[in-house]
Write a protein that holds these residues in place. Structure first.
Motif, short mmCIF file in Angstrom:
data_model
loop_
_atom_site.label_atom_id
_atom_site.label_comp_id
_atom_site.label_asym_id
_atom_site.label_seq_id
_atom_site.Cartn_x
_atom_site.Cartn_y
_atom_site.Cartn_z
N SER A 47 0.81 -1.21 0.00
CA SER A 47 0.00 0.00 0.00
C SER A 47 0.84 1.27 0.00
CB SER A 47 -0.93 0.02 1.21
OG SER A 47 -1.68 1.22 1.24
N ALA A 48 0.46 2.20 -0.88
CA ALA A 48 1.04 3.53 -0.87
C ALA A 48 0.11 4.52 -0.17
CB ALA A 48 1.32 4.00 -2.30
N ASP A 99 -3.94 8.27 -6.89
CA ASP A 99 -3.71 9.05 -8.10
C ASP A 99 -3.56 8.15 -9.33
OD1 ASP A 99 -2.17 10.77 -10.18
OD2 ASP A 99 -2.80 12.19 -8.65
N ALA A 100 -4.33 8.49 -10.35
CA ALA A 100 -4.30 7.73 -11.60
C ALA A 100 -2.92 7.74 -12.24
CB ALA A 100 -5.33 8.30 -12.58
N GLY A 101 -2.14 8.81 -11.98
CA GLY A 101 -0.79 8.86 -12.51
C GLY A 101 0.07 7.73 -12.00
N GLY A 130 -9.03 0.61 -15.14
CA GLY A 130 -7.95 0.61 -16.10
C GLY A 130 -8.44 0.08 -17.44
N PRO A 131 -7.83 0.48 -18.53
CA PRO A 131 -8.27 0.05 -19.86
C PRO A 131 -8.22 -1.46 -20.05
CG PRO A 131 -6.15 1.19 -19.97
CD PRO A 131 -6.69 1.41 -18.60
N LYS A 132 -7.39 -2.13 -19.26
CA LYS A 132 -7.29 -3.60 -19.34
C LYS A 132 -7.98 -4.26 -18.15
CE LYS A 132 -2.73 -3.21 -21.53
NZ LYS A 132 -1.26 -3.54 -21.38
N LYS A 133 -8.80 -3.48 -17.43
CA LYS A 133 -9.44 -3.96 -16.21
C LYS A 133 -8.39 -4.50 -15.23
CE LYS A 133 -13.96 -5.08 -18.17
NZ LYS A 133 -14.64 -3.95 -17.51
N ASP A 134 -7.29 -3.77 -15.14
CA ASP A 134 -6.21 -4.19 -14.26
C ASP A 134 -6.03 -3.27 -13.06
OD1 ASP A 134 -5.36 -2.15 -15.86
OD2 ASP A 134 -3.47 -3.06 -16.44
N TRP A 135 -6.84 -2.22 -12.94
CA TRP A 135 -6.90 -1.42 -11.73
C TRP A 135 -8.28 -0.80 -11.61
CZ3 TRP A 135 -8.05 3.59 -12.93
CH2 TRP A 135 -7.55 4.13 -14.12
N PHE A 136 -8.66 -0.47 -10.36
CA PHE A 136 -10.01 0.00 -10.09
C PHE A 136 -9.97 1.13 -9.06
CE2 PHE A 136 -10.10 -4.37 -11.38
CZ PHE A 136 -11.16 -4.45 -12.26
N GLY A 137 -10.71 2.20 -9.33
CA GLY A 137 -10.83 3.30 -8.39
C GLY A 137 -11.97 3.04 -7.41
N PHE A 138 -11.69 3.20 -6.13
CA PHE A 138 -12.71 2.95 -5.11
C PHE A 138 -13.13 4.22 -4.37
CE2 PHE A 138 -10.41 -1.14 -5.43
CZ PHE A 138 -11.46 -1.89 -5.92
N ILE A 273 -8.40 9.59 -8.42
CA ILE A 273 -8.87 8.39 -7.74
C ILE A 273 -7.87 7.87 -6.72
CG2 ILE A 273 -10.26 7.65 -9.70
CD1 ILE A 273 -8.03 5.56 -10.28
N SER A 274 -8.40 7.02 -5.85
CA SER A 274 -7.61 6.17 -4.98
C SER A 274 -8.15 4.77 -5.22
CB SER A 274 -7.81 6.57 -3.52
OG SER A 274 -7.11 5.71 -2.65
N GLY A 275 -7.29 3.80 -5.37
CA GLY A 275 -7.81 2.48 -5.73
C GLY A 275 -6.83 1.35 -5.55
N GLY A 276 -7.13 0.24 -6.20
CA GLY A 276 -6.32 -0.95 -6.03
C GLY A 276 -6.21 -1.76 -7.31
N ALA A 277 -5.27 -2.70 -7.30
CA ALA A 277 -5.02 -3.55 -8.46
C ALA A 277 -4.56 -4.91 -8.00
CB ALA A 277 -3.97 -2.91 -9.37
N LEU A 278 -4.72 -5.89 -8.87
CA LEU A 278 -4.22 -7.23 -8.62
C LEU A 278 -2.79 -7.30 -9.11
CD1 LEU A 278 -4.78 -10.22 -7.83
CD2 LEU A 278 -5.55 -10.58 -10.19
N ALA A 279 -1.87 -7.67 -8.22
CA ALA A 279 -0.45 -7.72 -8.56
C ALA A 279 -0.19 -8.78 -9.63
CB ALA A 279 0.38 -8.02 -7.32
N ALA A 280 0.79 -8.51 -10.47
CA ALA A 280 1.06 -9.35 -11.64
C ALA A 280 1.36 -10.80 -11.27
CB ALA A 280 2.22 -8.76 -12.44
#
Length: 357
Positions: A47-48, A99-101, A130-138, A273-280
């Motif tokens: 987590s950041a 942040d989306a950045g 994310g465009p690949k459904k690899d991150w999500f803003g909550f 946004i603030s959000g999360g993603a599934l690690a590779a």
């Protein structure tokens, strides 16, 4: 000193960043605490985010699922570098960022994988995925204009463009251009206005600085209250926190500040946004997806809203935060979140050419 934090329901271990490199490849084997007896496995969260409210999220998830949480916290840049260093051996399951950045930076580094989840698709707006459904803003944060209503009229800060006008000479406080919040704001301007207009705006704001860029968003609010400047660019929740604080000093600062949600008659206020993603390389993929789905649940959304003053993706979650709810309903800019990342290299160049340090 920056620390990483490993946490589950039974123990907490603090490890300084100075020695973090020695455990990069051992967390999965011996660095992380074992799940409690009878648990339904574990999930490793990188987590950041640096908010106390997140403790409530972790505790509630463990209580609801029986899945033990191991956690590492670092500043965003350090966290991404750690993940790159760990590579395919990384024990990370979920990556939480603001942040989306930052999501763009991680995505381009190959740190995420796609998630197939009907629950997430049904709850998280398409423009916050994310465009690949690899991150999500909550949760969302608006980049607003804070101002001293004694020195500045509301109609003088109704747009971002007005910050560059001569009337603001010597009145503007900002944090440095390298801050990702400002980079994303400039990235949105590049997407919406084009580089020449965005650069002209930046030069106009620089000409209106009350002092060189410094500090974080709360420092800008304090500077307004102290009369060092009259306007500042900040994320909304920093002001709401001061307003809701029980500290008399912080409440006094909040009482001297008003907020403008810019461009309501135009494109709308910049939102991030603030959000999360599934690690590779998530070793606990099913538990990781369960945690991401939990963040979109009504219970978790209420924590984002009430405990951290972020705008939740579920509007009903704001019912217990009257100050936040009073700010809701503003027109949001529709700049694609992906553009906030892809335009960042150019955004920094624009700031540099404008003299925004």
């Amino acid at each position: 000193m920056m620390r990483t934090i490993l946490k589950n329901s039974r123990a907490r271990l603090f490890v300084s960043v100075a020695v973090a490199s020695t455990i990069l490849l051992t967390l999965a084997g011996c660095g992380a605490p074992e799940p409690a007896a009878g648990s339904k496995g574990e999930v490793n969260i990188y987590s950041a985010r640096h908010y106390d409210a997140d403790e409530q999220l972790y505790d509630l998830f463990e209580k609801n699922t029986g899945i033990a949480i191991n956690r590492i916290e670092m500043k965003g840049d350090l966290l991404l570098e750690r993940l790159k260093a760990e590579g395919t051996q990384s024990p990370a399951d979920v990556i939480l960022l603001v942040d989306a950045g930052n999501f763009w930076r991680a995505e381009t580094a190959g740190l995420f994988q796609s998630v197939q989840s009907a629950k997430l698709d049904a709850t998280v707006p398409a423009n916050m995925q994310g465009p690949k459904k690899d991150w999500f803003g909550f949760a969302k944060r608006a980049r607003v204009i804070a101002y001293d209503p004694v020195r500045v009229k509301a109609d003088q800060v109704a747009t971002y463009a007005q910050l560059a006008e001569p009337a603001m000479k010597g009145k503007v406080c900002v944090r440095p251009s390298s801050n990702v919040y400002n980079l994303s704001l400039m990235s949105s301007f590049i997407a919406d206005w084009g580089v020449p207009k965005a650069e002209a705006w930046a030069k106009g704001v620089v000409a209106n600085f009350a002092r060189p860029p410094e500090g974080a968003d709360t420092d800008q609010l304090k500077a307004i209250a102290e009369g060092k400047c009259a306007v500042a660019i900040v994320n909304h929740y920093y002001a709401v926190r001061l307003q809701r604080s029980e500290d008399p000093v912080e409440k006094a600062i909040a009482a001297k500040i008003a907020l403008s949600f810019p461009d309501q008659a135009g494109a709308g206020t910049h939102v991030n946004i603030s959000g999360g993603a599934l690690a590779a390389h998530a070793p606990n993929k099913a538990n990781a997806v369960a945690f991401l789905e939990f963040l979109a649940s009504p219970e978790a959304q209420k924590i984002f809203a009430k405990a951290n003053d972020e705008f939740p993706i579920l509007a009903s979650a704001m019912d217990d935060n009257s100050e936040l709810k009073a700010l809701a309903g503003f027109k949001e800019a529709q700049t694609p979140m992906a553009a906030l990342g892809t335009n960042q290299p150019e955004a920094q160049k624009v700031f540099d050419r404008a003299g925004w340090k």
